[in-house]
Write a protein that holds these residues in place. Structure first.
Motif, PDB file in Angstrom:
ATOM      1  N   SER A 171      28.043 -20.113   6.662  1.00 57.04           N
ATOM      2  CA  SER A 171      26.838 -19.695   7.380  1.00 57.04           C
ATOM      3  C   SER A 171      27.123 -18.405   8.138  1.00 57.04           C
ATOM      4  O   SER A 171      28.242 -18.185   8.586  1.00 57.04           O
ATOM      5  CB  SER A 171      26.416 -20.775   8.374  1.00 57.04           C
ATOM      6  OG  SER A 171      26.175 -21.980   7.704  1.00 57.04           O
ATOM      7  N   LYS A 211      22.955 -17.356   3.947  1.00 55.94           N
ATOM      8  CA  LYS A 211      24.012 -18.337   3.732  1.00 55.94           C
ATOM      9  C   LYS A 211      24.661 -18.046   2.391  1.00 55.94           C
ATOM     10  O   LYS A 211      24.005 -17.557   1.469  1.00 55.94           O
ATOM     11  CB  LYS A 211      23.439 -19.746   3.696  1.00 55.94           C
ATOM     12  CG  LYS A 211      23.382 -20.438   5.010  1.00 55.94           C
ATOM     13  CD  LYS A 211      22.939 -21.855   4.826  1.00 55.94           C
ATOM     14  CE  LYS A 211      23.768 -22.747   5.703  1.00 55.94           C
ATOM     15  NZ  LYS A 211      23.433 -24.143   5.560  1.00 55.94           N
ATOM     16  N   PHE A 235      30.379 -23.904   1.659  1.00 58.66           N
ATOM     17  CA  PHE A 235      29.245 -23.200   2.217  1.00 58.66           C
ATOM     18  C   PHE A 235      29.689 -22.428   3.456  1.00 58.66           C
ATOM     19  O   PHE A 235      30.447 -22.934   4.267  1.00 58.66           O
ATOM     20  CB  PHE A 235      28.120 -24.165   2.589  1.00 58.66           C
ATOM     21  CG  PHE A 235      27.432 -24.747   1.407  1.00 58.66           C
ATOM     22  CD1 PHE A 235      26.359 -24.109   0.823  1.00 58.66           C
ATOM     23  CD2 PHE A 235      27.866 -25.933   0.837  1.00 58.66           C
ATOM     24  CE1 PHE A 235      25.709 -24.629  -0.274  1.00 58.66           C
ATOM     25  CE2 PHE A 235      27.232 -26.485  -0.260  1.00 58.66           C
ATOM     26  CZ  PHE A 235      26.153 -25.817  -0.829  1.00 58.66           C
ATOM     27  N   SER A 257      38.080 -19.131   2.889  1.00 62.33           N
ATOM     28  CA  SER A 257      37.344 -19.388   4.134  1.00 62.33           C
ATOM     29  C   SER A 257      38.002 -18.700   5.324  1.00 62.33           C
ATOM     30  O   SER A 257      37.316 -18.295   6.266  1.00 62.33           O
ATOM     31  CB  SER A 257      37.212 -20.881   4.383  1.00 62.33           C
ATOM     32  OG  SER A 257      38.452 -21.441   4.736  1.00 62.33           O
ATOM     33  N   LYS A 300      27.178 -19.658  -0.737  1.00 59.22           N
ATOM     34  CA  LYS A 300      27.846 -20.787  -1.372  1.00 59.22           C
ATOM     35  C   LYS A 300      28.923 -20.207  -2.282  1.00 59.22           C
ATOM     36  O   LYS A 300      28.624 -19.531  -3.265  1.00 59.22           O
ATOM     37  CB  LYS A 300      26.857 -21.611  -2.197  1.00 59.22           C
ATOM     38  CG  LYS A 300      27.500 -22.743  -2.970  1.00 59.22           C
ATOM     39  CD  LYS A 300      26.468 -23.440  -3.844  1.00 59.22           C
ATOM     40  CE  LYS A 300      27.111 -24.519  -4.699  1.00 59.22           C
ATOM     41  NZ  LYS A 300      26.133 -25.149  -5.592  1.00 59.22           N
ATOM     42  N   ASP A 345      32.002 -24.141   6.402  1.00 55.64           N
ATOM     43  CA  ASP A 345      31.928 -25.581   6.628  1.00 55.64           C
ATOM     44  C   ASP A 345      33.334 -26.135   6.754  1.00 55.64           C
ATOM     45  O   ASP A 345      34.309 -25.505   6.354  1.00 55.64           O
ATOM     46  CB  ASP A 345      31.213 -26.276   5.471  1.00 55.64           C
ATOM     47  CG  ASP A 345      29.714 -26.059   5.526  1.00 55.64           C
ATOM     48  OD1 ASP A 345      29.232 -25.510   6.523  1.00 55.64           O
ATOM     49  OD2 ASP A 345      29.044 -26.456   4.560  1.00 55.64           O
ATOM     50  N   LEU A 362      19.913 -18.688   0.403  1.00 61.18           N
ATOM     51  CA  LEU A 362      21.216 -19.131  -0.053  1.00 61.18           C
ATOM     52  C   LEU A 362      21.662 -18.256  -1.216  1.00 61.18           C
ATOM     53  O   LEU A 362      21.016 -18.215  -2.257  1.00 61.18           O
ATOM     54  CB  LEU A 362      21.176 -20.603  -0.488  1.00 61.18           C
ATOM     55  CG  LEU A 362      22.484 -21.166  -1.019  1.00 61.18           C
ATOM     56  CD1 LEU A 362      23.537 -21.193   0.085  1.00 61.18           C
ATOM     57  CD2 LEU A 362      22.279 -22.550  -1.572  1.00 61.18           C
ATOM     58  N   GLU A 400      24.806 -17.262  -3.903  1.00 56.56           N
ATOM     59  CA  GLU A 400      25.945 -17.920  -4.530  1.00 56.56           C
ATOM     60  C   GLU A 400      26.934 -16.888  -5.026  1.00 56.56           C
ATOM     61  O   GLU A 400      26.545 -15.862  -5.590  1.00 56.56           O
ATOM     62  CB  GLU A 400      25.484 -18.792  -5.693  1.00 56.56           C
ATOM     63  CG  GLU A 400      24.624 -19.954  -5.273  1.00 56.56           C
ATOM     64  CD  GLU A 400      24.242 -20.855  -6.439  1.00 56.56           C
ATOM     65  OE1 GLU A 400      24.465 -20.473  -7.602  1.00 56.56           O
ATOM     66  OE2 GLU A 400      23.724 -21.943  -6.172  1.00 56.56           O
ATOM     67  N   SER A 431      32.809 -26.571  -4.136  1.00 54.01           N
ATOM     68  CA  SER A 431      32.062 -25.538  -3.417  1.00 54.01           C
ATOM     69  C   SER A 431      32.368 -25.564  -1.926  1.00 54.01           C
ATOM     70  O   SER A 431      32.838 -26.551  -1.380  1.00 54.01           O
ATOM     71  CB  SER A 431      30.567 -25.733  -3.651  1.00 54.01           C
ATOM     72  OG  SER A 431      30.156 -26.978  -3.188  1.00 54.01           O
ATOM     73  N   TYR A 482      31.736 -21.043  -4.945  1.00 49.53           N
ATOM     74  CA  TYR A 482      32.025 -22.191  -5.794  1.00 49.53           C
ATOM     75  C   TYR A 482      32.890 -21.825  -6.988  1.00 49.53           C
ATOM     76  O   TYR A 482      32.909 -20.688  -7.452  1.00 49.53           O
ATOM     77  CB  TYR A 482      30.739 -22.892  -6.241  1.00 49.53           C
ATOM     78  CG  TYR A 482      29.904 -22.143  -7.250  1.00 49.53           C
ATOM     79  CD1 TYR A 482      30.003 -22.432  -8.600  1.00 49.53           C
ATOM     80  CD2 TYR A 482      29.001 -21.181  -6.854  1.00 49.53           C
ATOM     81  CE1 TYR A 482      29.229 -21.765  -9.526  1.00 49.53           C
ATOM     82  CE2 TYR A 482      28.226 -20.518  -7.758  1.00 49.53           C
ATOM     83  CZ  TYR A 482      28.333 -20.803  -9.098  1.00 49.53           C
ATOM     84  OH  TYR A 482      27.563 -20.142 -10.021  1.00 49.53           O
ATOM     85  N   THR A 540      35.559 -28.572   1.773  1.00 47.56           N
ATOM     86  CA  THR A 540      35.013 -28.225   0.469  1.00 47.56           C
ATOM     87  C   THR A 540      34.388 -29.479  -0.115  1.00 47.56           C
ATOM     88  O   THR A 540      34.826 -30.594   0.168  1.00 47.56           O
ATOM     89  CB  THR A 540      36.114 -27.708  -0.474  1.00 47.56           C
ATOM     90  OG1 THR A 540      37.114 -28.714  -0.601  1.00 47.56           O
ATOM     91  CG2 THR A 540      36.738 -26.437   0.054  1.00 47.56           C
TER      92      THR A 540
END
Length: 133
Positions: free
Chosen positions: A130, A78, A128, A105, A80, A115, A48, A50, A126, A82, A118
């Motif tokens: 993938s 992945k 995410f 996004s 994140k 995702d 992950l 960030e 945040s 934020y 949010t």
């Protein structure tokens, strides 16, 4: 077994019968460990990463952060994304932060799957993303 320098290995034990196989246990154990190591090398682990954004981020800075996120996704990690809200922004700009992440996004869709929503955890908004398979 002693004449052929092999080890008797118990394969199955029933009430009536024992099944024993004659084999070199050390060699077999070594081959099993070698297979596990090979499998561990081939498996890719997803990390992950960030990417922190500011609420009032400039266009050039946003492009740079998106380039970073796309590189992470290309490496099968992945991401994140934020925004940490501070002070009065926490009360006033939650919708603005969510809208900014939604806009981002759409930019990342070519290399990753964002995702649906949010999320708001404390003072952090945040999203995410993938990597695509």
């Amino acid at each position: 077994a002693k004449e052929e320098d092999l080890d008797p290995v118990l394969v199955r034990q029933d009430e009536e019968m024992l099944v024993v196989k004659l084999m070199d246990a050390g060699k077999t154990r070594h081959l099993m460990q070698k297979k596990k190591k090979e499998a561990a090398k081939k498996s890719e682990t997803s990390v992950l990463k960030e990417v922190r954004l500011g609420l009032n981020i400039g266009q050039h800075d946003l492009d740079f952060k998106m380039k970073q996120a796309k590189e992470f996704l290309a490496k099968n990690n992945k991401v994140k994304l934020y925004i940490q809200l501070r002070g009065a922004d926490f009360y006033r700009s939650q919708n603005k932060a969510a809208a900014l992440l939604k806009e981002i996004s759409t930019q990342v869709k070519e290399v990753g799957v964002p995702d649906e929503q949010t999320t708001m955890t404390g003072n952090v908004v945040s999203l995410f993303v993938s990597p695509m398979k």
